[in-house]
Design an enzyme around this catalytic site. Sequence first.
Site, mmCIF file in Angstrom:
data_model
loop_
_atom_site.group_PDB
_atom_site.id
_atom_site.type_symbol
_atom_site.label_atom_id
_atom_site.label_comp_id
_atom_site.label_asym_id
_atom_site.label_seq_id
_atom_site.Cartn_x
_atom_site.Cartn_y
_atom_site.Cartn_z
ATOM 1 N N GLY A 19 0.823 -1.207 0.000
ATOM 2 C CA GLY A 19 0.000 0.000 0.000
ATOM 3 C C GLY A 19 0.857 1.258 0.000
ATOM 4 O O GLY A 19 2.086 1.188 -0.040
ATOM 5 N N TYR A 133 -16.669 2.903 6.438
ATOM 6 C CA TYR A 133 -15.205 2.914 6.562
ATOM 7 C C TYR A 133 -14.792 3.568 7.884
ATOM 8 O O TYR A 133 -14.012 2.993 8.660
ATOM 9 C CB TYR A 133 -14.572 3.655 5.376
HETATM 10 N N1 NDP Z 1 -5.405 6.585 2.057
HETATM 11 C C1 NDP Z 1 -5.820 7.584 2.817
HETATM 12 O O1 NDP Z 1 -6.190 8.656 2.346
HETATM 13 C C2 NDP Z 1 -5.826 7.453 4.300
HETATM 14 C C3 NDP Z 1 -5.458 6.280 4.921
HETATM 15 N N2 NDP Z 1 -5.542 6.173 6.282
HETATM 16 C C4 NDP Z 1 -5.151 4.943 6.941
HETATM 17 O O2 NDP Z 1 -3.754 4.816 6.758
HETATM 18 C C5 NDP Z 1 -3.409 3.442 6.596
HETATM 19 C C6 NDP Z 1 -2.625 3.271 5.322
HETATM 20 O O3 NDP Z 1 -3.401 3.675 4.208
HETATM 21 P P1 NDP Z 1 -2.874 3.526 2.711
HETATM 22 O O4 NDP Z 1 -1.462 3.082 2.711
HETATM 23 O O5 NDP Z 1 -3.250 4.754 1.996
HETATM 24 O O6 NDP Z 1 -3.805 2.336 2.201
HETATM 25 P P2 NDP Z 1 -3.670 1.491 0.858
HETATM 26 O O7 NDP Z 1 -5.055 1.189 0.437
HETATM 27 O O8 NDP Z 1 -2.723 2.137 -0.077
HETATM 28 O O9 NDP Z 1 -2.970 0.170 1.370
HETATM 29 C C7 NDP Z 1 -3.625 -0.760 2.181
HETATM 30 C C8 NDP Z 1 -2.885 -2.065 2.126
HETATM 31 O O10 NDP Z 1 -3.642 -3.052 2.857
HETATM 32 C C9 NDP Z 1 -3.640 -4.223 2.093
HETATM 33 N N3 NDP Z 1 -4.793 -5.067 2.358
HETATM 34 C C10 NDP Z 1 -6.085 -4.804 2.128
HETATM 35 N N4 NDP Z 1 -6.839 -5.864 2.430
HETATM 36 C C11 NDP Z 1 -5.994 -6.826 2.853
HETATM 37 C C12 NDP Z 1 -6.166 -8.166 3.287
HETATM 38 N N5 NDP Z 1 -7.373 -8.729 3.351
HETATM 39 N N6 NDP Z 1 -5.079 -8.876 3.646
HETATM 40 C C13 NDP Z 1 -3.847 -8.339 3.565
HETATM 41 N N7 NDP Z 1 -3.619 -7.075 3.152
HETATM 42 C C14 NDP Z 1 -4.676 -6.340 2.797
HETATM 43 C C15 NDP Z 1 -3.670 -3.758 0.653
HETATM 44 O O11 NDP Z 1 -3.255 -4.811 -0.165
HETATM 45 P P3 NDP Z 1 -3.416 -4.726 -1.761
HETATM 46 O O12 NDP Z 1 -2.347 -3.775 -2.214
HETATM 47 O O13 NDP Z 1 -3.175 -6.116 -2.178
HETATM 48 O O14 NDP Z 1 -4.808 -4.233 -2.011
HETATM 49 C C16 NDP Z 1 -2.710 -2.603 0.704
HETATM 50 O O15 NDP Z 1 -1.389 -3.057 0.549
HETATM 51 C C17 NDP Z 1 -4.737 2.684 6.667
HETATM 52 O O16 NDP Z 1 -4.926 2.275 7.988
HETATM 53 C C18 NDP Z 1 -5.781 3.717 6.332
HETATM 54 O O17 NDP Z 1 -7.023 3.421 6.929
HETATM 55 C C19 NDP Z 1 -5.963 7.217 7.075
HETATM 56 C C20 NDP Z 1 -6.324 8.397 6.518
HETATM 57 C C21 NDP Z 1 -6.237 8.626 5.081
HETATM 58 C C1 TDO Z 2 -12.232 12.123 -8.277
HETATM 59 C C2 TDO Z 2 -13.043 13.241 -7.668
HETATM 60 C C3 TDO Z 2 -13.256 13.258 -6.307
HETATM 61 N N1 TDO Z 2 -13.974 14.279 -5.746
HETATM 62 C C4 TDO Z 2 -14.164 14.327 -4.302
HETATM 63 C C5 TDO Z 2 -14.721 13.089 -3.630
HETATM 64 C C6 TDO Z 2 -14.198 13.223 -2.229
HETATM 65 O O1 TDO Z 2 -15.051 14.072 -1.481
HETATM 66 C C7 TDO Z 2 -12.856 13.906 -2.424
HETATM 67 C C8 TDO Z 2 -11.668 12.994 -2.348
HETATM 68 O O2 TDO Z 2 -11.857 11.863 -3.175
HETATM 69 P P1 TDO Z 2 -11.277 10.441 -2.762
HETATM 70 O O3 TDO Z 2 -11.936 9.420 -3.595
HETATM 71 O O4 TDO Z 2 -9.807 10.498 -2.723
HETATM 72 O O5 TDO Z 2 -11.841 10.390 -1.281
HETATM 73 P P2 TDO Z 2 -11.704 9.302 -0.183
HETATM 74 O O6 TDO Z 2 -11.397 7.983 -0.791
HETATM 75 O O7 TDO Z 2 -12.872 9.451 0.674
HETATM 76 O O8 TDO Z 2 -10.398 9.747 0.644
HETATM 77 C C9 TDO Z 2 -10.315 9.279 1.958
HETATM 78 O O9 TDO Z 2 -9.727 8.002 1.961
HETATM 79 C C10 TDO Z 2 -9.732 7.389 3.223
HETATM 80 C C11 TDO Z 2 -9.014 6.059 3.102
HETATM 81 C C12 TDO Z 2 -9.315 8.260 4.346
HETATM 82 O O10 TDO Z 2 -8.980 7.769 5.419
HETATM 83 C C13 TDO Z 2 -9.523 9.738 4.230
HETATM 84 O O11 TDO Z 2 -8.581 10.481 4.990
HETATM 85 C C14 TDO Z 2 -9.535 10.244 2.813
HETATM 86 O O12 TDO Z 2 -8.229 10.348 2.282
HETATM 87 O O13 TDO Z 2 -12.895 14.521 -3.713
HETATM 88 C C15 TDO Z 2 -14.509 15.292 -6.532
HETATM 89 O O14 TDO Z 2 -15.172 16.222 -6.029
HETATM 90 N N2 TDO Z 2 -14.312 15.257 -7.896
HETATM 91 C C16 TDO Z 2 -13.607 14.269 -8.489
HETATM 92 O O15 TDO Z 2 -13.475 14.259 -9.755
#
Ligand code: NDP
Ligand code: TDO
Length: 308
Positions: A19, A133
């Site tokens: 990830g 979520y």
């Molecule tokens: N992304 C964001 O905007 C935000 C993320 N967070 C939190 O931060 C942390 C990291 O996020 P981020 O790195 O962006 O997440 P990603 O979605 O990029 O990565 C998540 C990872 O978890 C793995 N995973 C999912 N399901 C399983 C499973 N069943 N078994 C094993 N592995 C699994 C995925 O594997 P695979 O690659 O194979 O799918 C991926 O490698 C998370 O806890 C998220 O909730 C918090 C705020 C914002």
């Molecule tokens: C692609 C797109 C998104 N959006 C909006 C949807 C949403 O409100 C915002 C961001 O889009 P995303 O799909 O990235 O949103 P989202 O997947 O909800 O992002 C969240 O992911 C999880 C894992 C977290 O923990 C959060 O902190 C946050 O990062 O932008 C638009 O308005 N126009 C667009 O064309």
Amino acid sequence: MVFGRLPSEERILLTGAKGQVGGELLKTLEPLGVVIAPERAMMDLADATSVRDTIRAVRPRWIVNPGAYTEVDRAESEPDLAYAINAEAVKVIGEEARVLGAGVIHFSTDYVFDGSGEEPYVETDTVGPMSVYGASKLAGERALAESGAGHMIFRTSWVYGARGKNFLLTILKLAREREALRIVDDQHGAPTWSRDLARMTAHVIKRCEATAQTIGWKAALQDASGVYHAAGGGDTSWFEFAAEAVQQQREKEPGVRFAKIESISTDQYPTPARRPSNSRLNCTKLKERFEWTMMYWRDSLREVLSEL
Ligand SMILES: NC(=O)C1=CN([C@@H]2O[C@H](COP(=O)(O)OP(=O)(O)OC[C@H]3O[C@@H](n4cnc5c(N)ncnc54)[C@H](OP(=O)(O)O)[C@@H]3O)[C@@H](O)[C@H]2O)C=CC1
Ligand SMILES: Cc1cn([C@H]2C[C@H](O)[C@@H](COP(=O)(O)OP(=O)(O)O[C@H]3O[C@@H](C)C(=O)[C@@H](O)[C@H]3O)O2)c(=O)[nH]c1=O
Ligand SMILES: [Mg+2]
């Protein structure tokens, strides 16, 4: 002993290494100890038994868990899977870590809040997730806190970087394909660079290891345990983030035509999951406790764009 390094041969078990955050952690944790990052086929976070068995086999000193179910909209129709990965797996991680005396580093989200008000949230503010979520992540936080394991929960927001699935890369791709992009301008928060989070995590682990040298491992872990907000510095909206990114990219590629970025409100962009309008996180506790300040989002954006 190298300052802050784990005692020799001690292991760090890393989940989600493919990830965004996990990929960066794989690199930043490597100098600290022996990092073990099992494939999903080895350790499926949706399967409590495989999580338990892997932890028992690895016997880590630290479990670092960026692995998660992060598809916010899809979670609305797949709540069981979201809870299995974001809550039940975390409960098992906590239980096993307590038995081993291991430290757990876990990541959570701004989406545990309902987004009311305009002030940045502090760690003790009332939670109220509006999405499956967010609720599943909150359940994971609670399970870990109740497990009795030494743990740090880093709540972050809007994670992005040069690799992986994230808003920045989505927008830059769409901006090359379309005439215009409509982006919500009434959800406020701060983008957080995946690498900054990984560096912060390594810093915190080193701090704990150094403290353990003086007061002992158990006390050091207990002392560090708790929830910490860890989001990028500054305050923006998704619209402003997109507009800034596309503008910077335009300057780098003057020959390329990019979409016009248009500001809309959330009700003009219907999605299955509701999202907080205030995602601001106050990161003072992290700064005071661990002397770490997360990068300003405009600064990290510049670095990330330079890597593309
Ligand atoms: N992304 C964001 O905007 C935000 C993320 N967070 C939190 O931060 C942390 C990291 O996020 P981020 O790195 O962006 O997440 P990603 O979605 O990029 O990565 C998540 C990872 O978890 C793995 N995973 C999912 N399901 C399983 C499973 N069943 N078994 C094993 N592995 C699994 C995925 O594997 P695979 O690659 O194979 O799918 C991926 O490698 C998370 O806890 C998220 O909730 C918090 C705020 C914002
Ligand atoms: C692609 C797109 C998104 N959006 C909006 C949807 C949403 O409100 C915002 C961001 O889009 P995303 O799909 O990235 O949103 P989202 O997947 O909800 O992002 C969240 O992911 C999880 C894992 C977290 O923990 C959060 O902190 C946050 O990062 O932008 C638009 O308005 N126009 C667009 O064309
Ligand atoms: Mg998403």
